[in-house]
Design a protein around this motif. Structure first.
Motif, PDB file in Angstrom:
ATOM      1  N   LEU A 130       0.817  -1.214   0.000  1.00  0.00           N
ATOM      2  CA  LEU A 130       0.000   0.000   0.000  1.00  0.00           C
ATOM      3  C   LEU A 130       0.850   1.263   0.000  1.00  0.00           C
ATOM      4  N   ARG A 131       2.099   1.156   0.433  1.00  0.00           N
ATOM      5  CA  ARG A 131       2.985   2.331   0.455  1.00  0.00           C
ATOM      6  C   ARG A 131       3.312   2.816  -0.963  1.00  0.00           C
ATOM      7  N   ASP A 132       3.075   1.958  -1.955  1.00  0.00           N
ATOM      8  CA  ASP A 132       3.341   2.334  -3.347  1.00  0.00           C
ATOM      9  C   ASP A 132       2.116   2.918  -4.032  1.00  0.00           C
ATOM     10  N   ARG A 133       1.003   3.043  -3.308  1.00  0.00           N
ATOM     11  CA  ARG A 133      -0.237   3.540  -3.902  1.00  0.00           C
ATOM     12  C   ARG A 133      -0.532   4.949  -3.389  1.00  0.00           C
ATOM     13  N   PRO A 134      -1.340   5.737  -4.126  1.00  0.00           N
ATOM     14  CA  PRO A 134      -1.749   7.060  -3.632  1.00  0.00           C
ATOM     15  C   PRO A 134      -2.502   6.906  -2.316  1.00  0.00           C
ATOM     16  N   ARG A 135      -2.166   7.762  -1.333  1.00  0.00           N
ATOM     17  CA  ARG A 135      -2.746   7.600   0.003  1.00  0.00           C
ATOM     18  C   ARG A 135      -3.245   8.946   0.535  1.00  0.00           C
ATOM     19  N   GLU A 136      -4.249   9.501  -0.157  1.00  0.00           N
ATOM     20  CA  GLU A 136      -4.843  10.735   0.340  1.00  0.00           C
ATOM     21  C   GLU A 136      -5.642  10.465   1.612  1.00  0.00           C
ATOM     22  N   ILE A 137      -6.285   9.296   1.671  1.00  0.00           N
ATOM     23  CA  ILE A 137      -7.012   8.861   2.861  1.00  0.00           C
ATOM     24  C   ILE A 137      -6.557   7.453   3.216  1.00  0.00           C
ATOM     25  N   VAL A 138      -6.229   7.254   4.464  1.00  0.00           N
ATOM     26  CA  VAL A 138      -5.946   5.918   5.004  1.00  0.00           C
ATOM     27  C   VAL A 138      -6.952   5.668   6.120  1.00  0.00           C
ATOM     28  N   LEU A 139      -7.607   4.521   6.083  1.00  0.00           N
ATOM     29  CA  LEU A 139      -8.568   4.151   7.124  1.00  0.00           C
ATOM     30  C   LEU A 139      -8.259   2.744   7.598  1.00  0.00           C
ATOM     31  N   MET A 140      -8.086   2.583   8.894  1.00  0.00           N
ATOM     32  CA  MET A 140      -7.870   1.252   9.453  1.00  0.00           C
ATOM     33  C   MET A 140      -8.828   1.029  10.611  1.00  0.00           C
ATOM     34  N   GLU A 141      -9.486  -0.119  10.611  1.00  0.00           N
ATOM     35  CA  GLU A 141     -10.314  -0.544  11.744  1.00  0.00           C
ATOM     36  C   GLU A 141      -9.817  -1.892  12.241  1.00  0.00           C
TER      37      GLU A 141
END
Length: 305
Positions: A130-141
């Motif tokens: 995921l570090r190689d993808r665009p990450r404008e929003i990160v959500l973890m539950e």
């Protein structure tokens, strides 16, 4: 290489021993104070070197140690191992206060030994990608069913994985931190953490009275969304299309969840003489201390960096 495994609970038996016993050149030494568990685990893995005493284990000349004891015992055990010149890998948390964690990190530096905290999700292939993808929003539950507990226990023993993972995946330098919690009769029912900066927001959430035990991460940006369920099941959304990438039936759970690569990384550093420091892991502990104090004092909203 002589490698100790201290503490033989579920995590050691399910996640670490299957990895370590499959690696070449590793001479495993088991240690626990429970004689029945020591015998049964030793027999199950055909490991003859077994110790019920920490000093006897140190006297056997181990080079590195994996510490899977109860959290309360971490500072005493890690301090003694580092003082004996042994490289240490320890399950999260390093300690359940920032002050103790900082002391141990400094001690590792003083003795010039590697100290690594077991944030295996950083090494899980689906999360690392995921570090190689665009990450404008990160959500973890990461939710639990019917497990409210005191804030410090929840945050340092469980929510710490959420804190570390969204720090790992955050799309830039963190400039703002916000926390919201719900405490009922001294027990934490839910906690929500928001980390934000230039062009990104990373949100981590844990409900302790959820309807199920679950974990997922989503990253959104540049017209796409990638979701990872249970650390290993990937679904991608792009251009209105959806594609799933379930893990191969041949992929070991220990590899998919990051235990295999994190163990290999630690042992490779020990073998090569490269010293691993725990400074970034310490920052996760610092943030957990800040969240814990905010929860205990009933303070929601923005908190200082």
């Amino acid at each position: 290489m002589k490698v100790a495994v201290l503490g033989l609970g579920d995590i050691a038996r399910k996640a670490y021993l299957p990895v370590l016993t499959a690696l070449p050149g590793i001479d495993i030494h088991l240690a626990t104070r429970n004689p029945d568990i020591l015998r049964s685990v030793g027999e199950a893995y055909r490991i003859e070197k077994r110790f019920a005493d920490l000093e006897a284990l140190i006297g056997a000349g181990v080079d590195a140690a994996f510490v899977h004891a109860a959290t309360a015992a971490h500072p005493r055990i890690v301090e003694r191992l580092l003082g004996a010149g042994i490289h240490v890998y320890v399950d999260k948390p390093l300690a359940d206060t920032f002050g103790e964690a900082a002391r141990l990190v400094q001690l590792a530096d003083t003795h010039e030994r590697s100290l690594m905290v077991g944030f295996n999700r950083r090494y899980a292939p689906a999360y690392a990608a995921l570090r190689d993808r665009p990450r404008e929003i990160v959500l973890m539950e990461k939710n639990r069913h019917d497990l409210p507990a005191p804030p410090r226990r929840v945050i340092f023993d469980d929510f710490i994985h959420v804190v570390d993972t969204i720090r790992f995946l955050a799309g830039g330098a963190i400039e703002r931190i916000e926390v919201n919690t719900r405490i009922v009769e001294g027990a934490l029912h839910h906690v929500l953490l928001s980390l934000s900066g230039d062009g990104f927001t990373a949100i981590g959430m844990m409900a302790r009275n959820s309807g199920s035990n679950e974990e997922f991460v989503e990253v959104i940006g540049a017209g796409e969304k990638i979701r990872v369920d249970n650390v290993r099941e990937v679904t991608e959304h792009s251009g209105g299309r959806r594609a799933s990438s379930p893990p191969s039936d041949w992929t070991a759970v220990t590899a998919a969840r990051g235990f295999d690569p994190i163990c290999r990384a630690f042992l490779a550093a020990v073998a090569s003489g490269a010293r691993l420091d725990a400074m970034d892991a310490l920052e996760t502990h610092r943030l957990c201390e800040t969240i814990t104090r905010a929860a205990e004092q009933g303070r929601d909203g923005a908190i200082p960096l």
